[in-house]
Every structure is written in structure tokens, then in C-alpha cells.
Enzyme design. Structure first.
Site: not given
Length: 287
Positions: A51, A56, A152, A175, A204, A250
Site C-alpha cells: 500500500d 508517500y 480513503s 481505507q 497497530l 516484525r
């Protein structure tokens, strides 16, 4: 509700008849080699969806990492471009022409030939501009640059407005930030009633509640990490979580959530943690 056997290979059906992976790697706030490595490690671990977004500034790195993986010896499953799901998002709703040009630029930047899922990143800009930009997404789909269109950070009123306009193409995804500390029940219920898949960003909670007593005690109960617990919560609600990490161990652990199932009572107690915690922006009520 997701079954126990969910894995990185699990897929969810979309309103347009297509499907997409049920867990995606998020690459927000990553750049350069950090992005390239995170995508490579995710693909090696079995992730099949990444994604990204124009905002970004890492579409190029994501695309190059996907293509490098496909042609590398690590690609033991002989994956092709069409086996890996790439998402990007429109940075701002300005006009039809700007959006159309911007989508073409994202396709070019990524080097992937087309974008699997393209979203309007927010409802900012007002109704007229939102409508124009959605038309640009529809046309990009008709021209083969995008497979699936979505939205989104849209609140209920923004979705009602879009659906009332009788669009040629129904938004397949919304989203939004959603996790046990911000359950956004009104938005998620509306989405599920209208066959719009909820993608959960910040699943998270950007690590802000990892030590919450309910999270730590349930993590012990299910022998999982707090992150795995929250990803599993998301999946069991039928959402598509986008866990973000740049740490190899992770990334691997976040995708390994098929070994346990949260029982109904514990799901309810996690739902009860809602405090409308917003970890980033919150455009869902804008005009």
C-alpha cells in the site's frame, strides 16, 4: 468473520468481482532503500500486496522492489506482476484533468504497467472536486491504467454523496484509520452494508497502545504479540489491515496470524477499548 486458517495468501472478494489479498504491507513514512528492503522482505515472507500513495513519495521504490523480486532467485513461487497487488492514492482533489494526469504519472513512477487499486486519498476539496476526481478514476479504469477504484478517509456523508451521484463505477474500498482504540462503527457499518471493503490503516495504533493492559493480557492468552493480536482483530471484523514496519522480523511476525482465533468475548472487550484515538489526520467530517 475470518476463519482461523487465514494467511498472507488469503484473499477478499470486491464488489467489482475481483479480489485482493487480505493483509497488505503499509509503506507510509518510509523512503529510499528502507522502502525497497521492506517490500523485498514482505514479498519474501509471503505478502502479496503493498500500500503506497503519491503523498508517500515512494511509488518508484515500491515498484522497483516488486519488479526486482519477480526477476530474482528468491521468487521461488514464479510470481508474475499480476500476482502482486499495488495500491496508490491521489494526493489531492483539484480537478479532473489534474487527477487524470496524476494517475498516469503514478503508473509511470511505479513502472508496474498499471495500478491494482487507486484511491482518492481524502475527501478534502469539496463535493465538486471529489466528483471530478472520481470520474478521473473511472476513466483510468476504463483505459486500463487502474484495475479497481476506491476512496480513503471518507465519512458516511461523503460516501452517501458519491453513491447518490450514481457513479459508473462503485467504490470497492474505503481505507480509514480503524483499530480497537478507534472502531469507527458508523463508517464501517455503512461500508459493509454497501459492499465497500474496509481497509484499516494504522491497525497497530502506531505503537501507541502496545502496553495497554487489555492488549498485553490477551496477547499472553493467545501467545501472540500485541501487533498480531490487533491485526487478527482487524481480520476477524472482515477488514483488510495494512500493518507498517521496516524491520524484517516484525514484517514476518505481522503476517503470521493464522495460528489463533480471538473468541467472541475477547473481540467484544477489544471493541470496548474505543476512545476515538486518531494517530494522524481525520478528514472524515470535512465539508
Amino acid at each position: 468473520m475470518a476463519g482461523k486458517s487465514i494467511s498472507l495468501g488469503s484473499r477478499i472478494k470486491l464488489a467489482n468481482g475481483q479480489s485482493m489479498p487480505q493483509i497488505h504491507l503499509g509503506v507510509y513514512l518510509t523512503s529510499g532503500n528502507e522502502t525497497v528492503d521492506a517490500v523485498k522482505w514482505a514479498l519474501e515472507a509471503g505478502y502479496r500486496a503493498i500500500d503506497s500513495a503519491q503523498m508517500y513519495r515512494n511509488e518508484r521504490e515500491v515498484g522497483s522492489s516488486i519488479l526486482a523480486y519477480i526477476s530474482s532467485p528468491s521468487n521461488t513461487s514464479s510470481l508474475k506482476r499480476e500476482d502482486i497487488h499495488f495500491t496508490s492514492k491521489l494526493a489531492s482533489n483539484t480537478s479532473y484533468d489534474a487527477a487524470r494526469k496524476s494517475i498516469k504519472q503514478s503508473v509511470k513512477q511505479s513502472g508496474l504497467g498499471y495500478i491494482d487499486l487507486f484511491l482518492l486519498h481524502s475527501p478534502y476539496g469539496g463535493k465538486t472536486k471529489r466528483m471530478e476526481c472520481w470520474k478521473a478514476v473511472e476513466d483510468a479504469i476504463e483505459d486500463g491504467e487502474v484495475k479497481t477504484g476506491g476512496i480513503s478517509n471518507f465519512g458516511v456523508k461523503h460516501m452517501q454523496e458519491l453513491l447518490a451521484s450514481k457513479p459508473r463505477i462503485h467504490p470497492a474500498v474505503n481505507q480509514i484509520e480503524v483499530h480497537p482504540f478507534n472502531t469507527r462503527t458508523e463508517i464501517t457499518s455503512f461500508c459493509q452494508e454497501h459492499d465497500i471493503v474496509v481497509e484499516a490503516y494504522a491497525p497497530l495504533v502506531r505503537a501507541m497502545r502496545m502496553k495497554h493492559p487489555t492488549i498485553t493480557s490477551l496477547s499472553k492468552k493467545y501467545s501472540c504479540t500485541p501487533a498480531q493480536l490487533m491485526i487478527r482483530w482487524s481480520l476477524q471484523h472482515g477488514f483488510v489491515p495494512l500493518p507498517k514496519s521496516v524491520t524484517k522480523s516484525r514484517i514476518i511476525a505481522n503476517g503470521d496470524v493464522g495460528g489463533f482465533e480471538i473468541d467472541g468475548a475477547d473481540m467484544k472487550s477489544m471493541d470496548g477499548l474505543d476512545e476515538y484515538l486518531v494517530t494522524d489526520w481525520d478528514p472524515v467530517d470535512c465539508d
